[in-house]
Design a protein around this motif. Structure first.
Motif, PDB file in Angstrom:
ATOM      1  N   GLU A 133       0.825  -1.290  -0.119  1.00 26.39           N
ATOM      2  CA  GLU A 133      -0.042  -0.120  -0.134  1.00 26.39           C
ATOM      3  C   GLU A 133       0.977   1.399  -0.168  1.00 26.39           C
ATOM      4  O   GLU A 133       0.004   2.396  -0.107  1.00 26.39           O
ATOM      5  CB  GLU A 133      -0.523   0.026   0.973  1.00 26.39           C
ATOM      6  CG  GLU A 133      -1.732   0.824   1.357  1.00 26.39           C
ATOM      7  CD  GLU A 133      -2.669   1.171   0.430  1.00 26.39           C
ATOM      8  OE1 GLU A 133      -3.664   1.732  -0.699  1.00 26.39           O
ATOM      9  OE2 GLU A 133      -3.581  -0.207  -0.072  1.00 26.39           O
ATOM     10  N   LEU A 134       2.396   1.161   0.589  1.00 25.98           N
ATOM     11  CA  LEU A 134       2.521   2.463   0.795  1.00 25.98           C
ATOM     12  C   LEU A 134       3.999   2.133  -0.221  1.00 25.98           C
ATOM     13  O   LEU A 134       5.341   2.843  -0.296  1.00 25.98           O
ATOM     14  CB  LEU A 134       3.580   2.514   2.477  1.00 25.98           C
ATOM     15  CG  LEU A 134       2.508   2.881   2.929  1.00 25.98           C
ATOM     16  CD1 LEU A 134       3.084   2.124   4.774  1.00 25.98           C
ATOM     17  CD2 LEU A 134       1.849   4.235   3.082  1.00 25.98           C
ATOM     18  N   ALA A 143      -4.891   7.512   7.445  1.00 24.27           N
ATOM     19  CA  ALA A 143      -3.702   7.684   8.302  1.00 24.27           C
ATOM     20  C   ALA A 143      -3.000   6.997   7.166  1.00 24.27           C
ATOM     21  O   ALA A 143      -1.900   7.531   7.283  1.00 24.27           O
ATOM     22  CB  ALA A 143      -4.066   5.918   8.907  1.00 24.27           C
ATOM     23  N   LEU A 144      -3.123   6.574   6.153  1.00 23.26           N
ATOM     24  CA  LEU A 144      -2.142   5.721   5.157  1.00 23.26           C
ATOM     25  C   LEU A 144      -1.323   7.634   4.825  1.00 23.26           C
ATOM     26  O   LEU A 144      -0.307   7.330   4.271  1.00 23.26           O
ATOM     27  CB  LEU A 144      -2.938   4.876   4.224  1.00 23.26           C
ATOM     28  CG  LEU A 144      -2.821   4.005   4.741  1.00 23.26           C
ATOM     29  CD1 LEU A 144      -4.351   3.098   3.812  1.00 23.26           C
ATOM     30  CD2 LEU A 144      -1.858   2.571   4.540  1.00 23.26           C
ATOM     31  N   GLU A 145      -2.006   8.250   4.487  1.00 27.73           N
ATOM     32  CA  GLU A 145      -2.114   9.137   3.938  1.00 27.73           C
ATOM     33  C   GLU A 145      -0.883  10.013   4.525  1.00 27.73           C
ATOM     34  O   GLU A 145      -0.048  10.512   4.499  1.00 27.73           O
ATOM     35  CB  GLU A 145      -2.952  10.344   3.408  1.00 27.73           C
ATOM     36  CG  GLU A 145      -3.760  10.279   2.080  1.00 27.73           C
ATOM     37  CD  GLU A 145      -2.626   9.834   1.162  1.00 27.73           C
ATOM     38  OE1 GLU A 145      -1.854  10.620   0.693  1.00 27.73           O
ATOM     39  OE2 GLU A 145      -3.154   9.108  -0.035  1.00 27.73           O
ATOM     40  N   GLN A 146      -1.177  10.269   6.168  1.00 31.65           N
ATOM     41  CA  GLN A 146      -0.266  10.370   7.636  1.00 31.65           C
ATOM     42  C   GLN A 146       1.436   9.885   6.394  1.00 31.65           C
ATOM     43  O   GLN A 146       2.265  10.437   7.065  1.00 31.65           O
ATOM     44  CB  GLN A 146      -0.970  10.238   8.430  1.00 31.65           C
ATOM     45  CG  GLN A 146      -2.010  11.596   8.991  1.00 31.65           C
ATOM     46  CD  GLN A 146      -2.073  10.957  10.049  1.00 31.65           C
ATOM     47  OE1 GLN A 146      -3.627  10.061  10.490  1.00 31.65           O
ATOM     48  NE2 GLN A 146      -1.767  11.809  11.216  1.00 31.65           N
ATOM     49  N   SER A 205       7.367  15.103   0.089  1.00 33.31           N
ATOM     50  CA  SER A 205       6.744  15.936  -0.893  1.00 33.31           C
ATOM     51  C   SER A 205       5.441  15.234  -1.712  1.00 33.31           C
ATOM     52  O   SER A 205       4.601  16.417  -2.578  1.00 33.31           O
ATOM     53  CB  SER A 205       8.333  15.864  -1.860  1.00 33.31           C
ATOM     54  OG  SER A 205       8.093  14.263  -2.051  1.00 33.31           O
ATOM     55  N   HIS A 206       5.436  14.468  -0.900  1.00 34.10           N
ATOM     56  CA  HIS A 206       3.820  13.860  -1.320  1.00 34.10           C
ATOM     57  C   HIS A 206       2.664  14.758  -1.269  1.00 34.10           C
ATOM     58  O   HIS A 206       2.429  14.712   0.088  1.00 34.10           O
ATOM     59  CB  HIS A 206       4.103  12.205  -0.623  1.00 34.10           C
ATOM     60  CG  HIS A 206       2.057  11.476  -0.663  1.00 34.10           C
ATOM     61  ND1 HIS A 206       2.200  10.882  -2.130  1.00 34.10           N
ATOM     62  CD2 HIS A 206       1.582  11.305   0.160  1.00 34.10           C
ATOM     63  CE1 HIS A 206       0.733  10.206  -2.035  1.00 34.10           C
ATOM     64  NE2 HIS A 206       0.395  10.661  -0.878  1.00 34.10           N
ATOM     65  N   SER A 207       2.110  14.435  -2.768  1.00 32.30           N
ATOM     66  CA  SER A 207       1.021  15.381  -2.272  1.00 32.30           C
ATOM     67  C   SER A 207      -0.196  14.618  -1.701  1.00 32.30           C
ATOM     68  O   SER A 207      -0.685  13.493  -3.022  1.00 32.30           O
ATOM     69  CB  SER A 207       0.668  15.899  -2.888  1.00 32.30           C
ATOM     70  OG  SER A 207       0.330  15.608  -4.630  1.00 32.30           O
ATOM     71  N   ALA A 208      -0.928  14.364  -0.851  1.00 35.73           N
ATOM     72  CA  ALA A 208      -2.932  13.674  -0.540  1.00 35.73           C
ATOM     73  C   ALA A 208      -3.084  13.943  -2.134  1.00 35.73           C
ATOM     74  O   ALA A 208      -3.350  14.682  -2.954  1.00 35.73           O
ATOM     75  CB  ALA A 208      -3.269  14.444   0.379  1.00 35.73           C
ATOM     76  N   SER A 209      -4.010  12.990  -1.585  1.00 34.87           N
ATOM     77  CA  SER A 209      -4.994  12.753  -2.963  1.00 34.87           C
ATOM     78  C   SER A 209      -5.805  11.768  -2.278  1.00 34.87           C
ATOM     79  O   SER A 209      -5.359  10.244  -2.001  1.00 34.87           O
ATOM     80  CB  SER A 209      -4.246  11.837  -4.612  1.00 34.87           C
ATOM     81  OG  SER A 209      -3.755  10.700  -3.727  1.00 34.87           O
ATOM     82  N   PRO A 210      -7.392  11.222  -2.754  1.00 38.09           N
ATOM     83  CA  PRO A 210      -8.114  10.746  -2.255  1.00 38.09           C
ATOM     84  C   PRO A 210      -7.742   8.965  -3.155  1.00 38.09           C
ATOM     85  O   PRO A 210      -7.507   9.296  -3.958  1.00 38.09           O
ATOM     86  CB  PRO A 210      -9.721  10.764  -2.830  1.00 38.09           C
ATOM     87  CG  PRO A 210      -9.298  11.473  -4.202  1.00 38.09           C
ATOM     88  CD  PRO A 210      -7.672  12.236  -3.847  1.00 38.09           C
ATOM     89  N   LEU A 211      -8.260   8.504  -1.964  1.00 38.36           N
ATOM     90  CA  LEU A 211      -7.771   6.776  -2.277  1.00 38.36           C
ATOM     91  C   LEU A 211      -9.672   6.544  -2.165  1.00 38.36           C
ATOM     92  O   LEU A 211      -9.717   6.756  -1.596  1.00 38.36           O
ATOM     93  CB  LEU A 211      -7.395   5.845  -1.058  1.00 38.36           C
ATOM     94  CG  LEU A 211      -5.706   6.985  -1.052  1.00 38.36           C
ATOM     95  CD1 LEU A 211      -5.035   5.793   0.215  1.00 38.36           C
ATOM     96  CD2 LEU A 211      -4.887   6.462  -1.638  1.00 38.36           C
ATOM     97  N   PRO A 212      -9.027   5.084  -3.325  1.00 40.41           N
ATOM     98  CA  PRO A 212     -10.435   4.346  -3.463  1.00 40.41           C
ATOM     99  C   PRO A 212     -10.878   3.438  -2.884  1.00 40.41           C
ATOM    100  O   PRO A 212      -9.783   2.789  -1.523  1.00 40.41           O
ATOM    101  CB  PRO A 212     -10.261   3.448  -5.152  1.00 40.41           C
ATOM    102  CG  PRO A 212      -8.246   3.550  -4.822  1.00 40.41           C
ATOM    103  CD  PRO A 212      -8.172   5.046  -4.112  1.00 40.41           C
TER     104      PRO A 212
END
Length: 323
Positions: free
Chosen positions: A21-22, A300-303, A311-318
């Motif tokens: 996932e990561l 939590a995964l986005e965190q 540098s990771h930009s958050a994006s909605p996850l399906p």
């Protein structure tokens, strides 16, 4: 792939799933030794050092315990790599490792690491030590329930936090219930088991998955506070209700989709009967709750993605769903 998830085990489901996932490479560095535990740890230490030199990963996730695994990571130069420590309950509470937790948390603080834990109590412990922590449960994959075959299953590793004697006595108190226990029990325990218990021995992942999905309920118990059992998550993913330990963290996560019990044999027996009697109602509540937990997990995964790569930009996850 510029990151690794290191685990000093033969295999670990949480490590493999979160690595995928990561976008990390799962690295299992278990190395048996004829010199026992010390020899194994020396070999795994050297293997981890060699892996870090060879791959020079910018993103590192490390499962703890065992505490010596942290010593195997070379101290990075400023900005060279990011570290997330996946801290299992044994890191804090298992007598084998809790003596080292204060020292290890200090090392994580000095490295600017982030911790991944499974509940707020453990997050608070990390934050008191100056370590930022994210609550991340095992990966939730929404799956359609299978037809029930009328038995309860107890996934066991025969560890020191499992109420094994009490489970046998609970089965003896419920002769009308079919109990299935996984894993390889000590011979003495097998000999004491009543006739309504079946032992599966070690089974392959697909067979274990089938046993869980076709059960009427999962019994996942621990005597260790703050522990979220892997078996409970597996039941939750499969849409199968469970009987679990009456701890605040478990009630907070599973809510009214589960039954709860102490580790006393008569309480476990009563809980098993309740689990079977309320199977349909509990299964409906589980399926209603699960999308909320998936949404919380995505955050939590986005965190953790940002902790591993600022540098990771958050994006909605399906939403994750598997037939």
């Amino acid at each position: 792939m510029s990151g690794v998830f290191i685990s000093w085990t033969r295999a670990n489901g949480r490590t493999a799933e979160l690595a995928r996932e990561l976008d990390l490479q799962p690295c299992f560095t278990y190395a048996p030794s004829r010199f026992g535990l010390l020899g194994r740890y020396v070999k795994q230490f050297l293997s981890t050092r060699a892996l870090m030199r060879r791959l020079a990963p910018r993103r590192v996730m490390l499962m703890l315990p065992p505490a010596p695994a942290l010593l195997a990571l070379p101290r990075p130069r400023s900005g060279e790599s990011r570290l997330v420590a996946d801290l299992h309950t044994g890191f804090f509470l298992d007598p084998k490792w809790r003596w080292a937790s204060r020292f290890a948390l200090g090392m994580l603080r000095r490295r600017g690491a982030v911790a991944a834990v499974t509940n707020d109590a453990l997050r608070a412990t990390c934050e008191r030590a100056g370590v930022e922590a994210v609550v991340l449960h095992d990966l939730i994959v929404e799956r359609d329930p299978a037809p029930s075959h009328g038995y309860v299953i107890c996934p066991l590793s025969y560890a020191n936090d499992e109420p094994l004697t009490e489970l046998l006595e609970a089965a003896r108190l419920t002769p009308e219930v079919r109990w299935v226990l996984t894993g390889a029990p000590p011979q003495a325990l097998r000999q004491r088991a009543p006739a309504n218990i079946s032992f599966t021995g070690f089974v392959e992942a697909d067979e274990f998955d089938r046993l869980v999905r076709e059960s009427t309920g999962v019994i996942a118990l621990t005597t260790r506070p703050h522990t979220m059992q892997r078996a409970g998550y597996e039941a939750f993913n499969a849409g199968v209700p469970q009987l679990t330990s009456d701890f605040p963290e478990l009630r907070a996560f599973y809510g009214d989709s589960a039954c709860y019990t102490s580790a006393a044999p008569d309480a476990i027996a009563q809980g098993a009967r309740e689990l079977l009697a309320r199977h349909g109602e509990l299964a409906r509540r589980l399926l209603e709750l699960r999308p909320q937990r998936v949404s919380e997990q995505a955050a939590a995964l986005e965190q953790l993605r940002r902790a591993l790569d600022p540098s990771h930009s958050a994006s909605p996850l399906p939403a994750q769903r598997e037939a």
